[in-house]
Design an enzyme around this catalytic site. Structure first.
Site, short mmCIF file in Angstrom:
data_model
loop_
_atom_site.label_atom_id
_atom_site.label_comp_id
_atom_site.label_asym_id
_atom_site.label_seq_id
_atom_site.Cartn_x
_atom_site.Cartn_y
_atom_site.Cartn_z
CD GLU A 189 -2.87 1.40 0.42
OE1 GLU A 189 -2.49 1.51 -0.76
OE2 GLU A 189 -4.04 1.57 0.77
CG ASP A 190 -1.01 4.81 -1.37
OD1 ASP A 190 -1.61 4.17 -0.49
OD2 ASP A 190 -1.58 5.67 -2.08
CG ASP B 274 -4.60 9.46 6.81
OD1 ASP B 274 -3.81 10.05 7.55
OD2 ASP B 274 -5.63 9.98 6.38
CG PHE C 209 -3.02 15.70 1.36
CD1 PHE C 209 -3.80 14.62 1.75
CD2 PHE C 209 -2.85 15.94 0.00
CE1 PHE C 209 -4.41 13.80 0.81
CE2 PHE C 209 -3.46 15.13 -0.95
CZ PHE C 209 -4.24 14.05 -0.53
NE ARG D 39 -3.60 8.34 -9.15
CZ ARG D 39 -4.13 7.95 -7.98
NH1 ARG D 39 -3.35 7.54 -7.02
NH2 ARG D 39 -5.44 7.95 -7.79
P1 IMP Z 1 -6.83 5.44 5.53
O1 IMP Z 1 -7.93 4.49 5.25
O2 IMP Z 1 -7.32 6.65 6.32
O3 IMP Z 1 -5.62 4.81 6.19
O4 IMP Z 1 -6.40 6.08 4.17
C1 IMP Z 1 -5.60 5.46 3.27
C2 IMP Z 1 -5.81 6.06 1.90
O5 IMP Z 1 -6.09 7.46 1.96
C3 IMP Z 1 -4.56 5.92 1.08
O6 IMP Z 1 -4.53 4.73 0.35
C4 IMP Z 1 -4.63 7.15 0.19
O7 IMP Z 1 -5.41 6.86 -0.95
C5 IMP Z 1 -5.37 8.17 1.00
N1 IMP Z 1 -4.43 9.11 1.68
C6 IMP Z 1 -4.24 9.27 3.01
N2 IMP Z 1 -3.34 10.21 3.25
C7 IMP Z 1 -2.93 10.69 2.05
C8 IMP Z 1 -1.98 11.69 1.64
O8 IMP Z 1 -1.31 12.36 2.44
N3 IMP Z 1 -1.85 11.87 0.31
C9 IMP Z 1 -2.56 11.16 -0.63
N4 IMP Z 1 -3.44 10.22 -0.28
C10 IMP Z 1 -3.64 9.98 1.04
MG MG Z 2 -4.72 4.97 -2.09
#
Ligand code: IMP
Ligand code: MG
Length: 182
Positions: free
Chosen positions: A102-103, A106, A155, A168
């Site tokens: 995963e990238d 958060d 962000f 991207r």
């Molecule tokens: P989570 O479910 O809150 O952990 O969010 C994960 C997803 O939110 C990631 O796969 C990203 O698509 C998006 N995301 C969260 N933070 C960022 C950021 O700083 N930049 C870009 N995408 C983010």
């Molecule tokens: Mg994502």
């Protein structure tokens, strides 16, 4: 030609060289940990496309590649935790050692959802590898097994990460200027 997107970036958090060095390190670790196992590397589209492509070339053991595309509802700066599967894996993961690539983590809600979904398919093991982690934002009780960089609550875009599908293609990870989304 100079990048026309640089003006939207507050500062570069991790440049291409730093990312490459970290990805190489992670690839070595994964190669050692999964030696002799039936590794399935799962790419979570679209954010992890760059990381996945680079990381896989640093993994020196046989592996199976598979892709899953998900979308989370909500605004484009934070996920809502409501995840929809746009494209599921092509292959059965029962009896395999599955590593989710995963990238960024958060709130952790996306990974919590994916872990539960894939665990139900009876893999031998199921682990998480993320390039970036924002631990201060965690809501769900899920942690990465492999993590490239812990980052502050900002962000970021680039190297696969987007804001409204843009940025991207930046070769580095940078903090987006708030003026772009405010
Ligand atoms: P989570 O479910 O809150 O952990 O969010 C994960 C997803 O939110 C990631 O796969 C990203 O698509 C998006 N995301 C969260 N933070 C960022 C950021 O700083 N930049 C870009 N995408 C983010
Ligand atoms: Mg994502």
């Amino acid at each position: 030609m100079e990048s026309l997107m640089r003006k939207d970036i507050e500062y570069v958090m991790h440049d291409a060289e730093a990312i490459a060095a970290k990805v190489r390190e992670m690839g070595e670790l994964i190669s050692r940990d999964y030696l002799g196992k039936e590794l399935v590397a799962v790419c979570i589209l679209k954010g992890s496309m760059m990381f996945y492509a680079d990381l896989l070339r640093e993994i020196k053991i046989p592996l199976m590649a598979d892709f899953m595309s998900i979308s989370s509802y909500g605004n484009s700066r934070k996920s809502s935790g409501v995840v929809q599967i746009v494209k599921d894996l092509d292959n059965n993961i029962a009896g395999k050692d599955v590593l989710i690539i995963e990238d960024i983590m958060d709130s952790g809600q996306t990974l919590a959802f994916l872990m539960e979904l894939l665990q139900a398919r009876d893999p031998i093991s199921l682990k998480i590898c993320c390039l970036l982690d924002k631990p201060s934002r965690r809501v769900a009780a899920v942690q990465p097994d492999y993590c490239g960089f812990e980052i502050p609550d900002e962000f970021v875009v680039g190297y696969g990460l987007d804001f409204a599908e843009y940025y991207r293609n930046l070769p580095y990870i940078g903090v987006l200027k708030p003026s772009v989304y405010e």
